[in-house]
Design an enzyme around this catalytic site. Structure first.
Site, short mmCIF file in Angstrom:
data_model
loop_
_atom_site.label_atom_id
_atom_site.label_comp_id
_atom_site.label_asym_id
_atom_site.label_seq_id
_atom_site.Cartn_x
_atom_site.Cartn_y
_atom_site.Cartn_z
N LYS A 13 39.87 83.14 37.92
CA LYS A 13 40.76 83.62 39.44
C LYS A 13 42.34 83.18 39.51
O LYS A 13 43.23 84.15 40.10
CB LYS A 13 40.20 82.21 40.80
CG LYS A 13 38.80 82.37 41.03
CD LYS A 13 38.20 81.38 42.09
CE LYS A 13 38.90 80.55 41.98
NZ LYS A 13 38.34 79.79 40.68
N ARG A 88 35.92 78.59 51.27
CA ARG A 88 35.01 78.13 49.97
C ARG A 88 33.95 77.49 50.84
O ARG A 88 32.87 77.04 50.65
CB ARG A 88 35.56 76.77 49.50
CG ARG A 88 36.27 77.10 48.18
CD ARG A 88 37.56 76.05 47.35
NE ARG A 88 37.11 75.54 45.96
CZ ARG A 88 38.29 76.09 45.13
NH1 ARG A 88 38.77 76.28 45.86
NH2 ARG A 88 37.87 75.44 43.94
N ARG A 127 43.48 74.08 29.38
CA ARG A 127 44.11 74.78 30.23
C ARG A 127 45.64 73.74 30.44
O ARG A 127 44.93 72.29 30.72
CB ARG A 127 43.46 74.31 31.67
CG ARG A 127 44.59 75.07 32.67
CD ARG A 127 44.33 75.51 34.13
NE ARG A 127 43.40 74.53 34.72
CZ ARG A 127 41.88 74.87 35.19
NH1 ARG A 127 42.60 76.19 36.21
NH2 ARG A 127 41.22 74.18 35.71
N ARG A 161 45.56 69.33 34.74
CA ARG A 161 45.16 68.46 35.58
C ARG A 161 44.38 67.92 35.86
O ARG A 161 43.10 67.86 34.53
CB ARG A 161 44.44 69.26 36.55
CG ARG A 161 45.14 70.73 37.37
CD ARG A 161 45.45 71.80 37.66
NE ARG A 161 43.72 72.00 38.47
CZ ARG A 161 42.70 73.16 39.26
NH1 ARG A 161 43.75 73.70 39.29
NH2 ARG A 161 42.01 72.50 39.59
N ARG A 172 32.94 69.79 40.16
CA ARG A 172 33.67 70.60 40.80
C ARG A 172 32.70 72.27 40.51
O ARG A 172 32.18 72.46 41.46
CB ARG A 172 34.93 71.13 40.28
CG ARG A 172 35.88 70.15 40.72
CD ARG A 172 36.61 70.16 39.98
NE ARG A 172 38.03 71.63 39.89
CZ ARG A 172 37.93 71.43 38.45
NH1 ARG A 172 38.68 70.63 37.57
NH2 ARG A 172 38.74 72.46 38.43
P1 AP5 Z 1 42.48 79.99 35.71
O1 AP5 Z 1 42.76 81.09 36.10
O2 AP5 Z 1 43.13 78.46 36.33
O3 AP5 Z 1 40.83 79.62 36.31
P2 AP5 Z 1 40.41 79.43 38.20
O4 AP5 Z 1 39.85 80.49 38.74
O5 AP5 Z 1 41.97 79.63 39.04
O6 AP5 Z 1 39.88 77.62 37.81
P3 AP5 Z 1 40.73 76.91 38.68
O7 AP5 Z 1 39.64 75.22 38.01
O8 AP5 Z 1 41.70 76.67 39.57
O9 AP5 Z 1 39.78 76.71 40.32
P4 AP5 Z 1 38.90 75.77 41.54
O10 AP5 Z 1 38.53 76.91 41.88
O11 AP5 Z 1 38.11 74.34 40.66
O12 AP5 Z 1 40.17 75.18 41.06
P5 AP5 Z 1 41.46 75.31 42.84
O13 AP5 Z 1 42.87 74.59 41.78
O14 AP5 Z 1 41.55 76.48 43.36
O15 AP5 Z 1 41.65 79.22 34.49
C1 AP5 Z 1 41.09 78.35 33.32
C2 AP5 Z 1 41.91 78.68 32.07
O16 AP5 Z 1 41.48 79.61 31.46
C3 AP5 Z 1 43.21 78.21 32.12
O17 AP5 Z 1 43.80 77.82 31.07
C4 AP5 Z 1 43.59 80.19 31.13
O18 AP5 Z 1 44.76 80.31 30.57
C5 AP5 Z 1 42.60 80.42 30.72
N1 AP5 Z 1 41.72 81.95 30.70
C6 AP5 Z 1 41.45 82.76 32.21
N2 AP5 Z 1 40.83 84.19 31.87
C7 AP5 Z 1 41.01 83.77 30.51
C8 AP5 Z 1 40.30 84.55 30.12
N3 AP5 Z 1 39.75 85.75 30.36
N4 AP5 Z 1 39.85 84.62 28.40
C9 AP5 Z 1 40.43 83.18 27.92
N5 AP5 Z 1 40.62 81.95 28.72
C10 AP5 Z 1 41.23 82.53 29.85
O19 AP5 Z 1 40.74 73.75 43.21
C11 AP5 Z 1 41.38 73.04 43.24
C12 AP5 Z 1 40.87 71.17 43.87
O20 AP5 Z 1 41.37 71.25 45.44
C13 AP5 Z 1 39.43 72.33 44.65
O21 AP5 Z 1 38.16 71.29 43.43
C14 AP5 Z 1 39.42 71.09 46.02
O22 AP5 Z 1 39.46 69.70 45.75
C15 AP5 Z 1 40.89 71.47 46.63
N6 AP5 Z 1 40.43 72.47 47.33
C16 AP5 Z 1 41.56 74.24 47.26
N7 AP5 Z 1 40.89 74.92 47.84
C17 AP5 Z 1 39.97 74.50 48.59
C18 AP5 Z 1 39.41 75.26 50.46
N8 AP5 Z 1 39.43 76.55 50.30
N9 AP5 Z 1 38.83 74.16 50.58
C19 AP5 Z 1 38.63 73.02 50.11
N10 AP5 Z 1 38.91 72.05 49.56
C20 AP5 Z 1 40.17 72.92 48.94
MG MG Z 2 42.79 78.30 40.17
#
Ligand code: AP5
Ligand code: MG
Length: 227
Positions: A13, A88, A127, A161, A172
């Site tokens: 994402k 979410r 990552r 992270r 997660r």
């Molecule tokens: P990346 O693009 O970083 O993936 P992502 O989908 O953004 O994954 P996240 O782990 O960031 O999602 P998340 O939803 O758990 O975390 P968030 O920060 O939102 O890609 C991942 C890796 O793959 C990278 O190394 C990239 O280079 C590689 N990659 C990408 N595309 C690729 C491809 N095509 N091929 C190969 N490699 C590839 O949330 C974190 C925390 O914040 C949550 O757990 C929660 O505690 C809190 N939080 C955030 N939003 C909310 C909300 N709305 N409500 C409540 N709590 C929240």
């Molecule tokens: Mg992300």
């Protein structure tokens, strides 16, 4: 264009939101990045959120909704945005609908990035993200930094992270399955949901997204400009 990116942790994402934001000239709004910024600055919100984030649990709806509400008031969102990580929960879906109604706007599409859990674990396992300018994402194998450990864009140190450990990733994924994945049914019902195959290279996924949004020409222009 107002686009929401859905998908499990590690689906790509953040990576795709960043690419879309650059190509479409609209901001990338990542609730994860916003929360990590609060944690880094040790704000009251950051202190409440830190342990929940590290444990892979959602932060309380009211907290994150207030953050998004504030962000959507910023004038840079007037021309659209890519929303990554929100909504979410069912509460957040309703809250977003209210915010959209208040501003007389509507979502263009909700894109569900589909990738299996084995690939998610591989992606998250390698990552690295930039400690300075939040949002820059690398992968040890699929998207390595030119100089190991340093951000290509600003030279900031890269780090893993705290919530990217195998145990927390499992938690997660469970939270995603229980609270977030079911929301796709709501957006399918509104006709906004588009499913996107998120396997393959980042370029391939971007091309599929632009195709899905009816904007394949944006990719051609970007390729011609070398971006
Ligand atoms: P990346 O693009 O970083 O993936 P992502 O989908 O953004 O994954 P996240 O782990 O960031 O999602 P998340 O939803 O758990 O975390 P968030 O920060 O939102 O890609 C991942 C890796 O793959 C990278 O190394 C990239 O280079 C590689 N990659 C990408 N595309 C690729 C491809 N095509 N091929 C190969 N490699 C590839 O949330 C974190 C925390 O914040 C949550 O757990 C929660 O505690 C809190 N939080 C955030 N939003 C909310 C909300 N709305 N409500 C409540 N709590 C929240
Ligand atoms: Mg992300």
């Amino acid at each position: 264009m107002r686009v929401v990116l859905f998908g499990p942790p590690g689906a790509g994402k953040g990576t795709q939101a960043r690419r879309l934001s650059r190509r479409l000239g609209i901001p990338h709004l990542s609730t994860g990045d916003m929360l990590r910024d609060h944690v880094r600055r040790r704000t009251a919100l950051g202190q409440r959120a830190a342990d929940l984030i590290d444990a892979g649990q959602l932060v309380p709806d009211a907290l994150i909704t207030a953050v998004v509400r504030g962000r959507l008031r910023h004038p840079d969102t007037a021309g659209g945005y890519v929303l990554d990580g929100f909504p979410r929960s069912a509460f957040q879906v309703t809250a977003l609908d209210t915010m959209l109604a208040e501003t007389g706007t509507a979502l263009t599409a909700v894109l569900d990035l589909v990738v299996d859990e084995e690939e998610v674990v591989r992606r998250i396992g390698g990552r690295q993200i930039c400690s300075r300018d939040n949002g820059h994402i690398f992968h040890l194998h699929s998207a390595p930094a030119a100089v190991r450990g340093l951000c290509d864009h600003c030279g900031g140190e890269l780090y893993q992270r705290a919530d990217d450990t195998p145990a927390t990733v499992r938690d997660r994924l469970a939270v995603h399955r229980a609270s977030t994945a079911p929301l796709t049914a709501h957006y399918a019902g509104t006709g906004l949901l588009r499913t996107v195959d998120a396997t393959g290279t980042t370029e391939e996924v971007t091309a599929r997204i632009l195709q899905t949004l009816g904007l394949p020409g944006v990719l051609d222009t970007a390729v011609a400009q070398g971006s």
